[in-house]
Design an enzyme around this catalytic site. Structure first.
Site, PDB file in Angstrom:
ATOM      1  CB  SER A  18      -7.211   5.803   5.990  1.00  0.00           C
ATOM      2  OG  SER A  18      -7.299   5.530   4.640  1.00  0.00           O
TER       3      SER A  18
ATOM      4  CG  ASP B 224     -10.752   4.328   4.446  1.00  0.00           C
ATOM      5  OD1 ASP B 224     -10.148   5.046   4.981  1.00  0.00           O
ATOM      6  OD2 ASP B 224     -10.208   3.643   3.269  1.00  0.00           O
TER       7      ASP B 224
ATOM      8  CE  LYS C 202      -7.276   1.966   2.481  1.00  0.00           C
ATOM      9  NZ  LYS C 202      -7.569   3.292   1.884  1.00  0.00           N
TER      10      LYS C 202
ATOM     11  CG  HIS D 156      -2.076   1.040   0.952  1.00  0.00           C
ATOM     12  ND1 HIS D 156      -3.340   0.540   0.869  1.00  0.00           N
ATOM     13  CD2 HIS D 156      -2.134   2.312   1.330  1.00  0.00           C
ATOM     14  CE1 HIS D 156      -3.964   1.871   0.506  1.00  0.00           C
ATOM     15  NE2 HIS D 156      -3.431   2.678   0.997  1.00  0.00           N
TER      16      HIS D 156
ATOM     17  NE  ARG E  32      -8.423  11.707   5.726  1.00  0.00           N
ATOM     18  CZ  ARG E  32      -7.564  10.579   5.210  1.00  0.00           C
ATOM     19  NH1 ARG E  32      -7.958   9.269   4.983  1.00  0.00           N
ATOM     20  NH2 ARG E  32      -6.373  10.938   5.124  1.00  0.00           N
TER      21      ARG E  32
HETATM   22  N1  URA Z   1      -4.102   6.018   1.425  1.00  0.00           N
HETATM   23  C1  URA Z   1      -4.996   5.726   2.039  1.00  0.00           C
HETATM   24  O1  URA Z   1      -5.693   4.523   1.843  1.00  0.00           O
HETATM   25  N2  URA Z   1      -5.671   6.526   2.937  1.00  0.00           N
HETATM   26  C2  URA Z   1      -5.136   7.698   3.209  1.00  0.00           C
HETATM   27  O2  URA Z   1      -5.415   8.410   4.016  1.00  0.00           O
HETATM   28  C3  URA Z   1      -3.986   8.184   2.619  1.00  0.00           C
HETATM   29  C4  URA Z   1      -3.438   7.516   1.572  1.00  0.00           C
END
Ligand code: URA
Length: 438
Positions: A183, A161, A187, A82, A168
């Site tokens: 966030s 999220d 996930k 990620h 956001r």
């Molecule tokens: N990537 C994400 O999944 N969440 C964030 O808040 C920032 C980058």
């Protein structure tokens, strides 16, 4: 307990209780707390921060707002990666097929663009027919059969999220360490992979401005993941200029095909670093054996074919991967250098904003993306330029946002007299064993 009390408390810099955090996460997810109150609370969190305990509770509340996926039926190592987001960061698109060629499963749920950054799902949707919303059964089937699949976050995976992320994006509340941590980790922990590599970016095109804040974010995320029993590590990487010279949705697919065909640019070296760390984290490879497997996947052409295979399995047209010149790209214009010298700095976020002005990103939650627009950078930090040289090609549709985009890019590239130091791809690697500097 009321949402107003919680907003007031955070506004006054007080620590929220676990039940207050659950109250606002659940209330916003089920629609009882409206956007305007959640926006106020998110801004108070952005300005006043959260303690580690609050961040952990928020992550946990978001993680349990939906299903927790079980991947054990795949019967192999399932890896995930990620990125905290950047400009021209299309690494997932190459990593998924490369890692699948190295014998691990990649069952990836990715996001859309956030703020000035692009999103993997938007990029994939520029391939005609590509389905980013496979049902769970089909998603598992593609992973099992092909070795990799990339879909959008499903409705049931950390739905808190999904809603908070979209809010956001349009309320200026992205660049907060606790909000980014909650966030991403909600996930990652819900999506069922056993091995996770986080790519935490810093610099002018990232949400973290400097390596120190990126290290702080990475350390928090690795601690939460380790507590949850995952094999997890985080690379801190440079985002002081676009990672790929191609920025925009279809254009980034074109840039990734170049890498899968063996082009060795910054994007390639970053993809290699992430892949090697991830493969080593699984325990099946050392960094040395991982490097051989990585290079073989590219040199043999297997990774490019695997990408095409994944596209076909997800109902996309694989001929666009094998013949990327088929993509419809906008009308060409250029930005040129206003003086002689060296490129010393780039305001990478402004290059991302330029692409948004052209229609390649969203200004509001409901905006549609124009896949055909974007930019191709002809220079990087350290490039020598003469007045009039092309700094960047700009691809637009009917002039939409063109003037704003060209202005943003012209001002984003600083030209100075002396050659700047080379920018390393990676700054540090964080794991449960500590921090390794590059
Ligand atoms: N990537 C994400 O999944 N969440 C964030 O808040 C920032 C980058």
């Amino acid at each position: 307990m009321t949402i107003l009390d919680i907003i007031e408390k955070k506004k006054n810099k007080q620590e929220l209780l676990p039940e207050e955090i659950r109250f606002f996460v659940n209330g916003y997810t089920d629609g009882t707390i409206p956007d305007y109150q959640m926006s106020a609370l998110l801004m108070a969190i952005l300005l006043n921060g959260m303690t580690d305990r609050e961040t952990f509770e928020m992550t946990d509340a978001m993680l349990h707002s939906g299903d927790v996926v079980d991947m054990s039926a795949l019967g192999g190592t399932v890896v995930d990666k990620h990125s905290t987001g950047g400009i021209g960061d299309s690494t997932t698109l190459a990593l998924a097929p490369i890692l699948a060629c190295c014998g691990v499963f990649v069952a990836k749920m990715s996001g859309r663009g956030l703020g000035f950054t692009g999103g993997t799902i938007d990029k994939l949707e520029s391939i005609p027919g590509f389905d980013t919303a496979l049902g769970e059964g089909e998603f598992f089937d593609v992973v099992k059969r092909v070795g990799c699949a990339v879909i959008g976050q499903t409705g049931n995976l950390a739905p808190a999220d999904k809603k908070i992320y979209a809010l956001r994006d349009v309320t200026g509340t992205v660049n907060s360490i606790p909000l980014i941590c909650a966030s991403i980790m909600s996930k990652k922990l819900a999506s069922g992979s056993d091995t996770i590599l986080l790519d935490v970016k810093y610099g002018s095109g990232a949400f973290m401005p400097d390596p120190q804040s990126a290290l702080e974010l990475a350390t928090k995320m690795v601690a939460i993941g380790t507590l949850a029993g995952k094999r997890i590590g985080a690379l801190i990487t440079d985002m002081q200029q676009p990672l790929s010279d191609h920025v925009g949705n279809a254009l980034e697919i074109v840039g990734i095909v170049d890498v899968l065909k063996g082009k060795k640019n910054r994007l390639y070296y970053e993809i290699r670093e992430v892949a090697l760390r991830l493969l080593a984290l699984t325990g099946k490879y050392t960094l040395e054996t991982a490097e051989k497997a990585f290079q073989n996947a590219i040199d043999s052409g297997n990774a490019l074919n695997k990408f095409a295979e994944m596209v076909e399995a997800q109902h996309g047209d694989p001929s666009y991967i094998l013949h990327p010149e088929k993509f419809e790209i906008g009308t060409r214009d250029v930005v040129t250098a206003s003086s002689d010298g060296y490129v010393t700095k780039m305001a990478a976020a402004d290059i991302g904003r330029a692409v948004t002005h052209l229609g390649g990103g969203r200004m509001t939650k409901s905006d549609a993306i124009d896949f055909s627009v974007g930019v191709i950078m002809h220079v990087a930090i350290g490039s020598k330029v003469s007045k009039g040289d092309v700094l960047c090609e700009v691809f637009h549709r009917n002039g939409k946002g063109l003037d704003e985009a060209k202005n943003l890019i012209a001002n984003a590239v600083t030209i100075g007299n002396s050659k700047p130091d080379e920018h390393k791809i990676a700054y540090a690697y964080v794991s449960k064993d500590g921090v390794e500097m590059y």
